[in-house]
Design a protein around this motif. Structure first.
Motif, PDB file in Angstrom:
ATOM      1  N   PRO A 408       8.070  90.693  47.309  1.00 16.13           N
ATOM      2  CA  PRO A 408       8.072  91.966  46.556  1.00 16.13           C
ATOM      3  C   PRO A 408       9.310  92.072  45.664  1.00 16.13           C
ATOM      4  O   PRO A 408      10.364  91.516  45.984  1.00 16.13           O
ATOM      5  CB  PRO A 408       8.086  93.034  47.651  1.00 16.13           C
ATOM      6  N   ARG A 409       9.149  92.793  44.576  1.00 20.95           N
ATOM      7  CA  ARG A 409      10.262  93.031  43.660  1.00 20.95           C
ATOM      8  C   ARG A 409      10.512  94.536  43.573  1.00 20.95           C
ATOM      9  O   ARG A 409       9.587  95.339  43.654  1.00 20.95           O
ATOM     10  CB  ARG A 409       9.948  92.479  42.261  1.00 20.95           C
ATOM     11  N   PRO A 410      11.785  94.955  43.397  1.00 20.29           N
ATOM     12  CA  PRO A 410      12.101  96.387  43.347  1.00 20.29           C
ATOM     13  C   PRO A 410      11.547  97.025  42.086  1.00 20.29           C
ATOM     14  O   PRO A 410      11.384  96.372  41.044  1.00 20.29           O
ATOM     15  CB  PRO A 410      13.629  96.410  43.369  1.00 20.29           C
ATOM     16  N   SER A 411      11.275  98.313  42.166  1.00 19.08           N
ATOM     17  CA  SER A 411      10.785  99.033  40.994  1.00 19.08           C
ATOM     18  C   SER A 411      11.882  99.265  39.976  1.00 19.08           C
ATOM     19  O   SER A 411      11.608  99.469  38.792  1.00 19.08           O
ATOM     20  CB  SER A 411      10.194 100.385  41.421  1.00 19.08           C
ATOM     21  N   ARG A 412      13.123  99.249  40.408  1.00 15.89           N
ATOM     22  CA  ARG A 412      14.255  99.437  39.497  1.00 15.89           C
ATOM     23  C   ARG A 412      15.244  98.300  39.683  1.00 15.89           C
ATOM     24  O   ARG A 412      15.785  98.112  40.769  1.00 15.89           O
ATOM     25  CB  ARG A 412      14.944 100.782  39.757  1.00 15.89           C
ATOM     26  N   LEU A 413      15.456  97.545  38.609  1.00 18.74           N
ATOM     27  CA  LEU A 413      16.439  96.467  38.607  1.00 18.74           C
ATOM     28  C   LEU A 413      17.671  96.952  37.854  1.00 18.74           C
ATOM     29  O   LEU A 413      17.565  97.444  36.726  1.00 18.74           O
ATOM     30  CB  LEU A 413      15.858  95.224  37.924  1.00 18.74           C
ATOM     31  N   LEU A 414      18.835  96.851  38.478  1.00 20.19           N
ATOM     32  CA  LEU A 414      20.059  97.304  37.824  1.00 20.19           C
ATOM     33  C   LEU A 414      20.339  96.458  36.592  1.00 20.19           C
ATOM     34  O   LEU A 414      20.009  95.266  36.543  1.00 20.19           O
ATOM     35  CB  LEU A 414      21.237  97.219  38.788  1.00 20.19           C
ATOM     36  N   ALA A 415      20.979  97.079  35.593  1.00 21.91           N
ATOM     37  CA  ALA A 415      21.319  96.341  34.375  1.00 21.91           C
ATOM     38  C   ALA A 415      22.228  95.166  34.700  1.00 21.91           C
ATOM     39  O   ALA A 415      22.072  94.071  34.135  1.00 21.91           O
ATOM     40  CB  ALA A 415      21.987  97.271  33.370  1.00 21.91           C
ATOM     41  N   ARG A 416      23.153  95.349  35.621  1.00 19.86           N
ATOM     42  CA  ARG A 416      24.015  94.268  36.116  1.00 19.86           C
ATOM     43  C   ARG A 416      24.162  94.439  37.621  1.00 19.86           C
ATOM     44  O   ARG A 416      24.339  95.563  38.106  1.00 19.86           O
ATOM     45  CB  ARG A 416      25.401  94.317  35.462  1.00 19.86           C
ATOM     46  N   PRO A 417      24.105  93.357  38.385  1.00 25.18           N
ATOM     47  CA  PRO A 417      24.333  93.475  39.827  1.00 25.18           C
ATOM     48  C   PRO A 417      25.701  94.096  40.107  1.00 25.18           C
ATOM     49  O   PRO A 417      26.672  93.819  39.400  1.00 25.18           O
ATOM     50  CB  PRO A 417      24.261  92.027  40.317  1.00 25.18           C
ATOM     51  N   GLU A 418      25.766  94.951  41.137  1.00 24.60           N
ATOM     52  CA  GLU A 418      27.010  95.626  41.492  1.00 24.60           C
ATOM     53  C   GLU A 418      27.503  95.104  42.845  1.00 24.60           C
ATOM     54  O   GLU A 418      26.722  94.958  43.796  1.00 24.60           O
ATOM     55  CB  GLU A 418      26.792  97.137  41.556  1.00 24.60           C
ATOM     56  N   ALA A 419      28.801  94.834  42.898  1.00 26.77           N
ATOM     57  CA  ALA A 419      29.397  94.282  44.115  1.00 26.77           C
ATOM     58  C   ALA A 419      29.352  95.302  45.247  1.00 26.77           C
ATOM     59  O   ALA A 419      29.556  96.505  45.038  1.00 26.77           O
ATOM     60  CB  ALA A 419      30.833  93.854  43.842  1.00 26.77           C
ATOM     61  N   ILE A 420      29.079  94.816  46.453  1.00 30.19           N
ATOM     62  CA  ILE A 420      29.077  95.658  47.654  1.00 30.19           C
ATOM     63  C   ILE A 420      29.892  94.952  48.734  1.00 30.19           C
ATOM     64  O   ILE A 420      30.131  93.737  48.666  1.00 30.19           O
ATOM     65  CB  ILE A 420      27.642  95.931  48.164  1.00 30.19           C
ATOM     66  N   GLU A 421      30.315  95.736  49.713  1.00 34.58           N
ATOM     67  CA  GLU A 421      30.995  95.182  50.887  1.00 34.58           C
ATOM     68  C   GLU A 421      29.991  95.170  52.036  1.00 34.58           C
ATOM     69  O   GLU A 421      29.454  96.235  52.385  1.00 34.58           O
ATOM     70  CB  GLU A 421      32.220  96.001  51.247  1.00 34.58           C
ATOM     71  N   ARG A 479      15.609 102.006  50.366  1.00 34.50           N
ATOM     72  CA  ARG A 479      15.418 100.552  50.394  1.00 34.50           C
ATOM     73  C   ARG A 479      16.181  99.908  49.236  1.00 34.50           C
ATOM     74  O   ARG A 479      16.149 100.385  48.097  1.00 34.50           O
ATOM     75  CB  ARG A 479      13.933 100.207  50.301  1.00 34.50           C
ATOM     76  N   PHE A 480      16.839  98.796  49.570  1.00 36.16           N
ATOM     77  CA  PHE A 480      17.722  98.126  48.621  1.00 36.16           C
ATOM     78  C   PHE A 480      17.367  96.645  48.535  1.00 36.16           C
ATOM     79  O   PHE A 480      16.801  96.070  49.478  1.00 36.16           O
ATOM     80  CB  PHE A 480      19.193  98.263  49.046  1.00 36.16           C
ATOM     81  N   TRP A 481      17.742  96.056  47.393  1.00 38.09           N
ATOM     82  CA  TRP A 481      17.536  94.618  47.195  1.00 38.09           C
ATOM     83  C   TRP A 481      18.902  94.006  46.922  1.00 38.09           C
ATOM     84  O   TRP A 481      19.512  94.272  45.876  1.00 38.09           O
ATOM     85  CB  TRP A 481      16.602  94.394  46.002  1.00 38.09           C
ATOM     86  N   TRP A 498      28.675  89.616  48.247  1.00 40.00           N
ATOM     87  CA  TRP A 498      27.403  90.331  48.314  1.00 40.00           C
ATOM     88  C   TRP A 498      27.257  91.251  47.104  1.00 40.00           C
ATOM     89  O   TRP A 498      28.228  91.871  46.645  1.00 40.00           O
ATOM     90  CB  TRP A 498      27.326  91.156  49.602  1.00 40.00           C
ATOM     91  N   TRP A 499      26.000  91.375  46.627  1.00 40.17           N
ATOM     92  CA  TRP A 499      25.718  92.127  45.419  1.00 40.17           C
ATOM     93  C   TRP A 499      24.418  92.902  45.563  1.00 40.17           C
ATOM     94  O   TRP A 499      23.463  92.409  46.161  1.00 40.17           O
ATOM     95  CB  TRP A 499      25.603  91.199  44.199  1.00 40.17           C
ATOM     96  N   LEU A 500      24.419  94.126  45.058  1.00 41.01           N
ATOM     97  CA  LEU A 500      23.208  94.937  45.012  1.00 41.01           C
ATOM     98  C   LEU A 500      22.546  94.738  43.645  1.00 41.01           C
ATOM     99  O   LEU A 500      23.184  94.942  42.606  1.00 41.01           O
ATOM    100  CB  LEU A 500      23.517  96.416  45.223  1.00 41.01           C
ATOM    101  N   HIS A 501      21.262  94.363  43.652  1.00 38.75           N
ATOM    102  CA  HIS A 501      20.594  94.013  42.389  1.00 38.75           C
ATOM    103  C   HIS A 501      19.452  94.970  42.042  1.00 38.75           C
ATOM    104  O   HIS A 501      19.049  95.065  40.885  1.00 38.75           O
ATOM    105  CB  HIS A 501      20.049  92.584  42.452  1.00 38.75           C
ATOM    106  N   GLY A 502      18.911  95.690  43.003  1.00 41.88           N
ATOM    107  CA  GLY A 502      17.789  96.568  42.681  1.00 41.88           C
ATOM    108  C   GLY A 502      17.522  97.580  43.772  1.00 41.88           C
ATOM    109  O   GLY A 502      18.073  97.497  44.883  1.00 41.88           O
ATOM    110  N   LEU A 503      16.665  98.561  43.433  1.00 44.04           N
ATOM    111  CA  LEU A 503      16.286  99.621  44.362  1.00 44.04           C
ATOM    112  C   LEU A 503      14.762  99.713  44.395  1.00 44.04           C
ATOM    113  O   LEU A 503      14.108  99.731  43.344  1.00 44.04           O
ATOM    114  CB  LEU A 503      16.866 100.974  43.919  1.00 44.04           C
ATOM    115  N   PHE A 504      14.201  99.780  45.585  1.00 44.03           N
ATOM    116  CA  PHE A 504      12.767  99.968  45.743  1.00 44.03           C
ATOM    117  C   PHE A 504      12.456 101.467  45.639  1.00 44.03           C
ATOM    118  O   PHE A 504      13.235 102.324  46.048  1.00 44.03           O
ATOM    119  CB  PHE A 504      12.302  99.425  47.087  1.00 44.03           C
ATOM    120  N   GLY A 505      11.257 101.758  45.094  1.00 42.15           N
ATOM    121  CA  GLY A 505      10.885 103.150  44.886  1.00 42.15           C
ATOM    122  C   GLY A 505      10.817 103.922  46.163  1.00 42.15           C
ATOM    123  O   GLY A 505      11.090 105.107  46.219  1.00 42.15           O
TER     124      GLY A 505
END
Length: 505
Positions: A408-421, A479-481, A498-505
Motif C-alpha cells: 500500500p502507498r499513503p494518500s499523502r506523500l510529503l514534498a520532502r521526507p522529514e527526519a524523525i527520532e 497511520r504513518f509511512w 529514520w525519516w517520515l515520508h507519507g501519511l495514510f488517510g
C-alpha cells in the motif's frame, strides 16, 4: 500595478549571425566581430563574448582589432537583417508570453506582462522561463522586470545578471549611471562635466535649470523611468495574425459595454477561424485607451477551440482587471496561437455515448490560477516513491504505466521526507516509538519492511543505497509511512537514520 519586462541581448548581432550560419558557424571560443563604416573609418560595431574577453569592443578600429587577435573572424554588420530578426523574436514573445510586445532596437524587446505572469508561477517564473528559452536557441540574454519601461530597460542593461526583479513600487534607479535613462551620448557627457553621474543626482537637482540647459528630453526620460509620465508600447503586429477590431466614435468604459463588444469581436474572430478550419489555443484582447496606453488580457485553452460562448466567458472573466481610464477607443481581439480544427479532428466517436468534457472547466481554472498550479498525477517508471509520480497537463491523454500494487502507498506523500527520532531494534524491526515535529508517538501496530534499492543508473551515490519502509499506526489511530536508511548490516547502504515520508488517510 503595471509590470514591464525588458529583454536585453548584449551580443544580438553576433548571436543572430551564428544562428543563421547553423553548422557552419564558428565555435563560441573563436572571437567574432562585425564591422561597418562610419564616415571614412571602418569600425568594430559588434563583438561576441569571446572577442570582448580579448579586449575587442565596439568603436575600435577594425585594423587595430585584426592586429590584436590573430585568429579573429571578421564579418560585415547587417543592421537591416538584425532589425527584421528582432521583429520575428518579438512575434515569438507575443505568442508565448504577453499580449503586448514590441521590439526595442537595436538589441532588445519590451513586454507588458501585466496580468500574464500567473501562467508561469509568478514574476520570477516568467523571467526564469524567458532566460531559459533564449539560452536554448543560443542567445545571451538579460532580463529585468519593473513598473515602467524606462526602469526595466535601465535595470536590464546595468544590473541584471542574468535577471533582476524590481518589486511593485520599488525604486532601484538612483545608483544607476545617467546613460541608463536612454539619453544621447553628448547629453551624458555634458552631465558628467557638471559632476552629475547617476540618476539619483539628476532626480535631486532642481528641474527648471536642467530643462533650460538640456531641453525637455532629460526630464521626460526621467519622468518615464519613475512612472510620472506614461510611455506607451506600440505592440508588434503581423499580417498573418487572425484578428478582429472595433473602433468607437466615442470612447467606452463601462464593464457591461466592454463585455458586449467583446462578444461581437469573438463572433467575428470565430467566423474567421471557422473559414480557415482553425481553432485558437491562445487569445489576446487589447483595449487601446484615449491616453495611448494599452490594457490587455490573455486567455489560453487546453485544446484548440472556436466556441463563441466559451471564449467570451473566458475573456469576460478578466475584464474586471482592465482599467479603461478616460475611455477605450479601439478594441482588438487576436489569436496568436492557432491549430487545425475541423469535424474530423474532434475527439470521440459520434455514435458512442458522449463523455463529459472538462476542457472548459480546465481553461477557466488555468486562466485564474495559472498553468503551473493545475495538473493531474500519473505513474512514472521508478521504484523510488518520490520519482514514481509525474505531473501531466489536465487534458493529457492516458498513460500506459501503472503503479505496482505490491505494498500500500499513503494518500499523502510529503514534498520532502522529514527526519524523525525513532527507537527500533536492528536489523529489520519497526520502531516502537518515534518523535516527529516535537510530538512523541507510541507505535501500536506495524508492518514491513518493504525494501527499496537506490537507482544506481541515475546517481553514483545510489549504487549501495537501501531504504526499508514501514507502515506504522500509533495509539491514536494515525497511520504513518516511515523508512530507515540502510539495511542495518552494511554501513555502505545508509546511516540508519529514520525519516517520515507519507501519511495514510
Amino acid at each position: 500595478m503595471r509590470r514591464v519586462v525588458s529583454l536585453y541581448l548584449p551580443t544580438w548581432p553576433t548571436d543572430r549571425l551564428r544562428r543563421r550560419l547553423g553548422p557552419d558557424a564558428p565555435s563560441p571560443e573563436t572571437p567574432l566581430i562585425l564591422v561597418g563604416r562610419q564616415g571614412r573609418r571602418r569600425l568594430v560595431l559588434a563583438a561576441d563574448q569571446a572577442a570582448l574577453e580579448r579586449r575587442l569592443y565596439p568603436g575600435m578600429a577594425a585594423t587595430q582589432a585584426r592586429a590584436l587577435v590573430e585568429d579573429l573572424i571578421v564579418q560585415d554588420l547587417d543592421p537591416v537583417a538584425d532589425a527584421l530578426a528582432l521583429e520575428q523574436l518579438a512575434l515569438w514573445a507575443l505568442r508565448r508570453y504577453a499580449p503586448v510586445v514590441a521590439a526595442d532596437p537595436p538589441d532588445g524587446l519590451v513586454l507588458d506582462v501585466t496580468g500574464a505572469t500567473h501562467r508561469y508561477g509568478g514574476d520570477a517564473g516568467l523571467l526564469s522561463d524567458l532566460i531559459a528559452r533564449t539560452a536554448e536557441v543560443g542567445l545571451d540574454a538579460r532580463v529585468a522586470m519593473a513598473d515602467t519601461w524606462g526602469a526595466a530597460h535601465a535595470l536590464a542593461r546595468h544590473r541584471a545578471r542574468p535577471s533582476i526583479l524590481c518589486g511593485p513600487g520599488e525604486r532601484a534607479l538612483a545608483s544607476l549611471p545617467t546613460g541608463a535613462l536612454r539619453l544621447p551620448s553628448d547629453m551624458v557627457e555634458a552631465l558628467a562635466r557638471l559632476g552629475i553621474d547617476t540618476v539619483g543626482e539628476i532626480e535631486a537637482k532642481p528641474r527648471a535649470p536642467l530643462a533650460l540647459r538640456f531641453g525637455p528630453e532629460l526630464t521626460r526620460r526621467l519622468d518615464q523611468a519613475y512612472g510620472r509620465t506614461p510611455e506607451p508600447i506600440t505592440p508588434v503586429d503581423a499580417p498573418e495574425l487572425i484578428k478582429a477590431h472595433r473602433v468607437f466614435a466615442e470612447p467606452i468604459g463601462a464593464p457591461e459595454t466592454l463585455a458586449r463588444y467583446t462578444l461581437k469581436l469573438v463572433e467575428t474572430l470565430c467566423a474567421e477561424l471557422e473559414a480557415r478550419a482553425l481553432g485558437a489555443t491562445r487569445v489576446d484582447l487589447r483595449f487601446e485607451r484615449v491616453d495611448n496606453r494599452i490594457e490587455a488580457v490573455r486567455v489560453g485553452t487546453a485544446r484548440p477551440v472556436r466556441d463563441i460562448g466559451r471564449l467570451t466567458r473566458l475573456l469576460c472573466d478578466k475584464i474586471e482587471t482592465v482599467d479603461p481610464g478616460l475611455g477605450v477607443e479601439v478594441m482588438v481581439l487576436s489569436a496568436p496561437v492557432v491549430q487545425p480544427l475541423d469535424w474530423s479532428s474532434r475527439p470521440g466517436d459520434l455514435t458512442a455515448p458522449a463523455e463529459r468534457d472538462v476542457a472548459d472547466l480546465v481553461d477557466q481554472l488555468t486562466n485564474r490560477l495559472g498553468r503551473s498550479r493545475l495538473y493531474r498525477l500519473a505513474p512514472a517508471q521508478s521504484d523510488v516513491p518520490e520519482r514514481s509520480i509525474r505531473k501531466l497537463a489536465p487534458t493529457a491523454p492516458p498513460v500506459a504505466e501503472t503503479w505496482a500494487r505490491r505494498w500500500p502507498r499513503p494518500s499523502r506523500l510529503l514534498a520532502r521526507p522529514e527526519a524523525i527520532e525513532a527507537v527500533a531494534l536492528l536489523p529489520d524491526q519497526p520502531p516502537v516509538a518515534f518523535s516527529w515535529r516535537g510530538v512523541r508517538h507510541r507505535v501500536r501496530r506495524a508492518d514491513g519492511p518493504e525494501r527499496i534499492f537506490g537507482e544506481w543508473w541515475r546517481r553514483d551515490g545510489e549504487i549501495d543505497a537501501v531504504r526499508d519502509y514501514f507502515q506504522l499506526e500509533d495509539e491514536a489511530g494515525a497511520r504513518f509511512w516511515v523508512y530507515r536508511r540502510g539495511d542495518g548490516e552494511q554501513a555502505a547502504t545508509g546511516d540508519l537514520s529514520w525519516w517520515l515520508h507519507g501519511l495514510f488517510g
